[in-house]
Each structure stands twice: as C-alpha cells, then as structure tokens.
Scaffold this motif. Structure first.
Motif, mmCIF file in Angstrom:
data_model
loop_
_atom_site.group_PDB
_atom_site.id
_atom_site.type_symbol
_atom_site.label_atom_id
_atom_site.label_comp_id
_atom_site.label_asym_id
_atom_site.label_seq_id
_atom_site.Cartn_x
_atom_site.Cartn_y
_atom_site.Cartn_z
ATOM 1 N N ILE A 242 1.041 -1.084 0.133
ATOM 2 C CA ILE A 242 0.263 -0.073 -0.251
ATOM 3 C C ILE A 242 1.263 1.269 -0.224
ATOM 4 C CG2 ILE A 242 -1.624 1.041 1.203
ATOM 5 C CD1 ILE A 242 -2.757 -1.392 2.024
ATOM 6 N N MET A 243 1.590 1.235 0.312
ATOM 7 C CA MET A 243 2.818 2.854 0.839
ATOM 8 C C MET A 243 3.459 2.135 -0.396
ATOM 9 S SD MET A 243 2.041 3.584 3.212
ATOM 10 C CE MET A 243 3.124 5.545 2.938
ATOM 11 N N THR A 244 4.433 1.632 -1.474
ATOM 12 C CA THR A 244 4.453 1.549 -2.614
ATOM 13 C C THR A 244 3.697 1.907 -3.169
ATOM 14 O OG1 THR A 244 5.713 -0.907 -2.034
ATOM 15 C CG2 THR A 244 5.818 0.450 -4.566
ATOM 16 N N HIS A 245 2.090 2.401 -3.627
ATOM 17 C CA HIS A 245 1.316 3.363 -4.282
ATOM 18 C C HIS A 245 1.392 4.481 -3.834
ATOM 19 C CE1 HIS A 245 -0.763 -0.274 -6.863
ATOM 20 N NE2 HIS A 245 -0.655 -0.583 -5.463
ATOM 21 N N MET A 246 2.015 5.043 -2.557
ATOM 22 C CA MET A 246 1.966 7.031 -2.131
ATOM 23 C C MET A 246 3.136 6.578 -2.635
ATOM 24 S SD MET A 246 -0.551 7.287 -0.808
ATOM 25 C CE MET A 246 -0.100 8.681 -1.036
ATOM 26 N N VAL A 250 4.077 10.012 -4.801
ATOM 27 C CA VAL A 250 4.849 11.072 -4.914
ATOM 28 C C VAL A 250 6.137 11.807 -5.549
ATOM 29 C CG1 VAL A 250 6.390 11.758 -2.660
ATOM 30 C CG2 VAL A 250 4.540 10.725 -2.636
ATOM 31 N N ASP A 251 6.430 10.118 -5.983
ATOM 32 C CA ASP A 251 7.399 10.017 -7.163
ATOM 33 C C ASP A 251 6.911 11.097 -8.136
ATOM 34 O OD1 ASP A 251 10.268 9.811 -7.983
ATOM 35 O OD2 ASP A 251 9.896 7.981 -9.197
ATOM 36 N N GLN A 252 5.555 10.588 -8.464
ATOM 37 C CA GLN A 252 5.279 11.056 -9.745
ATOM 38 C C GLN A 252 4.959 12.768 -9.048
ATOM 39 O OE1 GLN A 252 4.535 9.568 -12.575
ATOM 40 N NE2 GLN A 252 4.088 11.535 -13.460
ATOM 41 N N GLY A 302 6.489 18.531 -2.063
ATOM 42 C CA GLY A 302 6.192 18.321 -0.169
ATOM 43 C C GLY A 302 4.992 17.561 0.951
ATOM 44 N N ARG A 303 4.163 19.000 -0.131
ATOM 45 C CA ARG A 303 2.966 18.119 0.305
ATOM 46 C C ARG A 303 2.135 17.013 0.189
ATOM 47 N NH1 ARG A 303 -1.890 20.697 -2.221
ATOM 48 N NH2 ARG A 303 -0.237 21.083 -4.549
ATOM 49 N N ALA A 304 2.208 16.441 -0.973
ATOM 50 C CA ALA A 304 2.445 15.017 -0.527
ATOM 51 C C ALA A 304 3.318 14.016 -0.063
ATOM 52 C CB ALA A 304 3.618 14.392 -2.545
ATOM 53 N N TRP A 333 -8.384 14.102 2.698
ATOM 54 C CA TRP A 333 -7.570 15.221 1.955
ATOM 55 C C TRP A 333 -6.480 14.862 1.533
ATOM 56 C CZ3 TRP A 333 -2.519 14.731 6.152
ATOM 57 C CH2 TRP A 333 -1.562 16.462 5.969
ATOM 58 N N ALA A 334 -6.537 13.674 0.874
ATOM 59 C CA ALA A 334 -6.075 13.153 -0.361
ATOM 60 C C ALA A 334 -6.657 13.264 -1.348
ATOM 61 C CB ALA A 334 -5.166 11.803 -0.037
ATOM 62 N N THR A 335 -7.499 13.612 -1.447
ATOM 63 C CA THR A 335 -8.451 13.691 -2.891
ATOM 64 C C THR A 335 -9.522 15.035 -2.570
ATOM 65 O OG1 THR A 335 -10.708 12.809 -1.139
ATOM 66 C CG2 THR A 335 -9.832 11.288 -2.599
ATOM 67 N N HIS A 336 -8.834 15.702 -1.984
ATOM 68 C CA HIS A 336 -8.872 17.316 -1.950
ATOM 69 C C HIS A 336 -7.155 18.339 -2.251
ATOM 70 C CE1 HIS A 336 -12.848 16.157 -0.713
ATOM 71 N NE2 HIS A 336 -12.950 17.288 -1.502
ATOM 72 N N SER A 337 -6.387 17.241 -2.347
ATOM 73 C CA SER A 337 -5.564 17.533 -2.199
ATOM 74 C C SER A 337 -5.008 18.829 -4.123
ATOM 75 C CB SER A 337 -4.247 16.892 -2.043
ATOM 76 O OG SER A 337 -4.179 15.919 -3.121
ATOM 77 N N ARG A 338 -5.576 17.886 -4.598
ATOM 78 C CA ARG A 338 -5.464 18.676 -6.112
ATOM 79 C C ARG A 338 -3.630 18.093 -5.961
ATOM 80 N NH1 ARG A 338 -6.194 25.558 -5.708
ATOM 81 N NH2 ARG A 338 -4.865 25.071 -3.845
ATOM 82 N N LEU A 339 -3.923 17.105 -6.309
ATOM 83 C CA LEU A 339 -2.044 16.149 -6.605
ATOM 84 C C LEU A 339 -2.669 14.946 -7.477
ATOM 85 C CD1 LEU A 339 -0.270 16.930 -3.187
ATOM 86 C CD2 LEU A 339 0.101 18.277 -5.807
ATOM 87 N N PRO A 340 -2.777 15.324 -8.646
ATOM 88 C CA PRO A 340 -3.548 13.733 -9.411
ATOM 89 C C PRO A 340 -3.153 12.741 -9.634
ATOM 90 C CG PRO A 340 -3.653 15.462 -11.244
ATOM 91 C CD PRO A 340 -2.460 15.951 -9.959
ATOM 92 N N ALA A 341 -1.537 12.898 -9.020
ATOM 93 C CA ALA A 341 -1.151 11.221 -8.915
ATOM 94 C C ALA A 341 -1.805 10.689 -7.287
ATOM 95 C CB ALA A 341 0.568 11.200 -9.153
#
Length: 391
Positions: A242-246, A250-252, A302-304, A333-341
């Motif tokens: 699961i953390m691998t997906h995150m 972050v790397d994207q 940093g936010r990711a 928080w994650a789905t409203h982060s405006r970070l698509p990845a």
C-alpha cells in the motif's frame, strides 16, 4: 586386514551384499569397488516387501561414493529385479543409494552439507562435480524435504510475487508467516499459479487458514476467495505494498514539479528522489538539514510527502473503528489535495479498503515474504547467478 574387508566395513553392507573386488588406478586417481550378492538370494518386492527370488539383473552401473584423499571412489553393481503377479517386474531397492541416483546416499548427504556452506560453483569445485550435477543434487534434496513435510494447518500465509528474470518473468511464492518458511513456489503470477497450492491442501488445512497477507493483485485475490472458506474476510492487503502505491504517487508529483521548476532554472528537486521516498525517521542524518529546508518551501512534492507520511499512522491504531475514522479524514485530505497522482493512489487504496482494514482483525503483514525475497535477491547476486546467465 584385506582391502575387501576394509571397504566392506566402511560401506556397512548387510547380507546378501558384499564387496567382491577393489582396484586402484593411480593414473586416473580413481578407486573402483565392485559389489555383488550371494547366489540364490531373495530380495523384497519394493511395492509390498514380500521376499522373492531374483528374476534377472539390469546392466551394470556405477555410483559416485565418498572420495578417499584425492581419489574419486566408484561403486559398481548389477541391480537384481524381482517378479510378482500383482506388481510385475520391479527393480529392487539397494542399501547404498536412492532410486535413480547417480551417487551413493553417503556422498549425496556430504554434498548437500558442502553446498549449504558454499554457492553452487564453489561446492561443485570442491566436490569435483559439474554445475548441473550439483544443482540436480539440490533439487533432489528439496524434493525429498517436501515429501517428508508433515501435512499441517498453517494459520497465516503470505503470498507474494518475485521477479526472477527480465521481461516481467515472475514466480509466485507462498510462505508460512509464523515460521518464516517457503511453502510453495510456482511459475508466473496468475490465478492458476496460486490455485495449484490451494488445491494441494486438505479441507482441514483450508479451513484452518485464518489470514492471507498479499498485495492488491486480482489473480491472487480471486484464487484465495475461490478456495479458502470465507476467503474475502481473511485477505489482508500488505502495508508495504500500500505504501508502495503512495511512494510512486509522491515520485510522480516530484517528476512533474521538477520539470516545471527546471523551466525556470530552479533545480531545488534535483537529486532528491530518494529523500522523498524515505520515512521521516529514515532520512540520512547528513541530509536532514537540506530536507528540512526543502520542506519549508511551498512545494507540491512536500505536500505529497506529508500525505504519504500521514497514511503510515493508520497502522498505529489499536482499534479498527478508530482506524476507519482516521482513514476517512486522511482520504478527504488526499482526494482534495489537487495532486492527481496522490488522488489516484488514494482512490485505488479506497477501492480495496475492506481488506486494508482486515489488518486490525489479523495483525499480519507480508514482512516475512519480503525478507525471503531479499534473501532470494542476494542469492541471485552470487557467482551461481552469474553462471546461470552464461548457460
């Protein structure tokens, strides 16, 4: 003491077998020992153990035995066959070697001890064997070990994949999470790869499975649900995966932001890939000040990273209800982060949330499987792996 008597005692032969002749070849550095049985001897049928007269003999063959100094030792004999109406013609068992073996039991046991202490190439040199012969000895030992294993109930299983070659070639590995032992290996990572393991288990063994740790791989899920009673509630999606997906999310984010910053000649994120993949407590001490400086910038990366680190807190809860409440806050928080990845990764995890939260029912992870994978990777880097690549 005659050489025949001496060798007979070393071999611990029982009647009707005896040593008939011993010869030494100094030029070839070989010792040849010929074995024979007394006339009109009877041998047990290998199927029913009934004593029977000899029907005939197979052609003479030889077996590698323990070396004497720098001389290779070979045993020679013609193996008798017996005949019984119920079982037909059968080759009898011999006391010095296993069926179809090319070496004696004593040599095979010694060879396995050597190979356990070395890699295959080193062991083969010490034993004066080819690489193929040494590998075959290990395969036979593993096969015997598998057959000797007692059928037992394994409450907690780990299912994982392992890349074994280029071009996405994988094996499926099942391990006992309590004992840390590999229980099963199969080619590929398809549903049938895991099906074969489950179908080999008895009803009692299947019913005794309490939890199965795995990643979010549909073929493994489908196989477990199809074979394990109430399998859906026993699947635990592993924290590591699961953390691998995150981490990938972050790397994207980092890649995209780095590209945009470089357009303005800012190289803030250059060479920082592995910093953002670190957990906060694992950031190298010499990079801690620089990493703290980067985090003070209003960076998307940093936010990711902060969202990724917050997800790790999920597994610190003791009660499932509190963990589920924390998940809802984190997911918002994650789905409203405006970070698509990050949003995509969060939704992927949410779609499998039921079996993420089963961790709090079973408290298992696939850390044992990952540890075994690391050992396999270490083996691949030894000279043995290099030899495989050259064959």
């Amino acid at each position: 003491m005659r050489d025949i008597d001496f060798v007979s005692r070393l071999l611990c032969l029982n009647k009707p077998w005896k040593v008939s002749r011993v010869s030494l070849s100094s030029e070839e550095k070989e010792i040849d020992v010929w074995l024979e049985h007394r006339g009109r001897a009877e041998f047990a049928c290998p199927e029913c153990r009934l004593p029977l007269p000899i029907y005939d003999h197979v052609p003479a063959r030889r077996w590698r035995h323990l070396d004497h100094g720098d001389h290779l030792t070979w045993l020679h004999a013609r193996i008798p066959r017996v005949y019984w109406l119920e079982h037909g013609i059968r080759r009898v068992s011999i006391p010095w070697a296993l069926p179809e073996a090319r070496c004696t039991w004593a040599f095979e046991k010694h060879a396995i001890d050597v190979l356990l202490e070395t890699d295959v190439l080193g062991g083969a040199r010490l034993l004066k064997l080819s690489w193929d012969e040494a590998w075959h000895l290990m395969e036979r030992a593993v096969e015997r070990g598998q057959k000797a294993k007692k059928r037992r109930v394994i409450p907690y299983l780990g299912v994982d994949e392992k890349a074994v070659a280029r071009r996405h070639q994988y094996v499926t590995m099942v391990c006992d999470l309590d004992r840390g032992t590999v229980e099963y290996l199969a080619e590929n990572r398809e549903k049938i790869s895991l099906d074969a393991y489950y179908t080999s288990l008895s009803g009692e063994q299947l019913a005794g499975i309490k939890g199965v740790a795995m990643d979010m791989w549909d073929p493994y899920i489908a196989s477990t649900v199809a074979h394990v009673p109430d399998g859906r509630s026993k699947i635990v999606f592993d924290r590591y995966h699961i953390m691998t997906h995150m981490n990938e999310a972050v790397d994207q984010v980092r890649k995209e932001e780095h590209r945009l910053l470089m357009e303005d000649d800012l190289d803030l994120l250059k060479g920082t890939k592995y910093l953002w993949l670190c957990a906060e407590e694992n950031v190298p001490e010499k990079m801690a000040a620089w990493f703290a400086f980067l985090r003070r910038w209003n960076l998307k990366t940093g936010r990711a990273w902060a969202i990724k680190e917050a997800l790790r807190e999920l597994w610190t809860y003791q009660r499932k209800g509190w963990a589920e409440l924390y998940w809802k806050q984190w997911y918002f928080w994650a789905t409203h982060s405006r970070l698509p990845a990050v949003q995509k990764a969060a939704r992927t995890i949410h779609s499998h949330l039921e079996n993420v939260l089963t961790y709090f029912d079973h408290r298992i992870t696939n850390a044992v499987s990952e540890g075994l994978n690391s050992k396999i990777q270490t083996v691949k880097k030894t000279p043995m792996a290099t030899a495989i690549g050259t064959i």
